[in-house]
Motif scaffolding. Sequence first.
Motif, mmCIF file in Angstrom:
data_model
loop_
_atom_site.group_PDB
_atom_site.id
_atom_site.type_symbol
_atom_site.label_atom_id
_atom_site.label_comp_id
_atom_site.label_asym_id
_atom_site.label_seq_id
_atom_site.Cartn_x
_atom_site.Cartn_y
_atom_site.Cartn_z
ATOM 1 N N ASN A 182 0.844 -1.185 0.000
ATOM 2 C CA ASN A 182 0.000 0.000 0.000
ATOM 3 C C ASN A 182 0.884 1.241 0.000
ATOM 4 O O ASN A 182 1.888 1.315 0.709
ATOM 5 C CB ASN A 182 -0.897 -0.013 1.239
ATOM 6 N N LYS A 183 0.547 2.230 -0.818
ATOM 7 C CA LYS A 183 1.398 3.412 -0.972
ATOM 8 C C LYS A 183 1.445 4.260 0.293
ATOM 9 O O LYS A 183 2.391 5.024 0.498
ATOM 10 C CB LYS A 183 0.917 4.247 -2.151
ATOM 11 N N ALA A 184 0.434 4.147 1.143
ATOM 12 C CA ALA A 184 0.410 4.935 2.372
ATOM 13 C C ALA A 184 1.093 4.210 3.531
ATOM 14 O O ALA A 184 1.784 4.824 4.342
ATOM 15 C CB ALA A 184 -1.031 5.279 2.746
ATOM 16 N N VAL A 185 0.892 2.886 3.589
ATOM 17 C CA VAL A 185 1.471 2.078 4.666
ATOM 18 C C VAL A 185 2.116 0.856 4.024
ATOM 19 O O VAL A 185 1.444 -0.100 3.655
ATOM 20 C CB VAL A 185 0.386 1.647 5.691
ATOM 21 N N ASN A 186 3.445 0.870 3.911
ATOM 22 C CA ASN A 186 4.144 -0.132 3.100
ATOM 23 C C ASN A 186 4.080 -1.550 3.647
ATOM 24 O O ASN A 186 4.362 -2.504 2.922
ATOM 25 C CB ASN A 186 5.609 0.265 2.915
#
Length: 223
Positions: A182-186
Amino acid sequence: AGNDGRNEAIETVGTPAPWVISVAASGYSVNQIDVASESVNGRVTAVEGTAGRLLNLTGVITGDIAVAEPLKGCTPLTNAEAVQGKVVLLSRGDCDFVTKIANAEAAGAKGVVVHNNVTGAPFAMGVGTGVVNNNRIPGVMIGLDDGLAIDAAVKKGEAVQVTLDPSFVNNAMADFSSKGPNKAVNDIIKPDIAAPGVNVLAAAPPEKMLGDKGNNFTYQSGT
């Protein structure tokens, strides 16, 4: 999840919020063909596409390979006599897949194998926007190395037989579905779940809007 999975980036998922469920497309699709010759034998990775008629409608196709002339098949084939009643090997490039398969069919082919023109995995050959698809023979794509090996075998004078079989399938996530961290939470990997979204037979408008005029039903793919 999105439809950017084919760009091979690590992060292609379209949902930035980690708490929102992302859905991928999945489906049963042909993922192999069988090749039998002196130098090339066994199952070869292949991907079926909607640019040709689906194998679950045509049934099993078995035949000797003929190499198209010209190889990319963007114009009428000049070796129709050699192609008649065979499965034709073509190369990706220069024109859409519907045109390639249509030219092979016009020359008398009963099936098409297109090899990629760059390294990397083969993918499903789709129908571009505004392209009318009346093809009645099936087509699959294979990788560049496999295509070059088959081409070389035919040019050495070997009889190369291929089998396109609708039972050579897997149920997997579509290659076009976005995936990765996920781009917000890797540390959260997306997508979360998958649902049918490959070659789904759907109603289409008889008048041209998003589909081809005259098609009441069409195969659609997407997430």
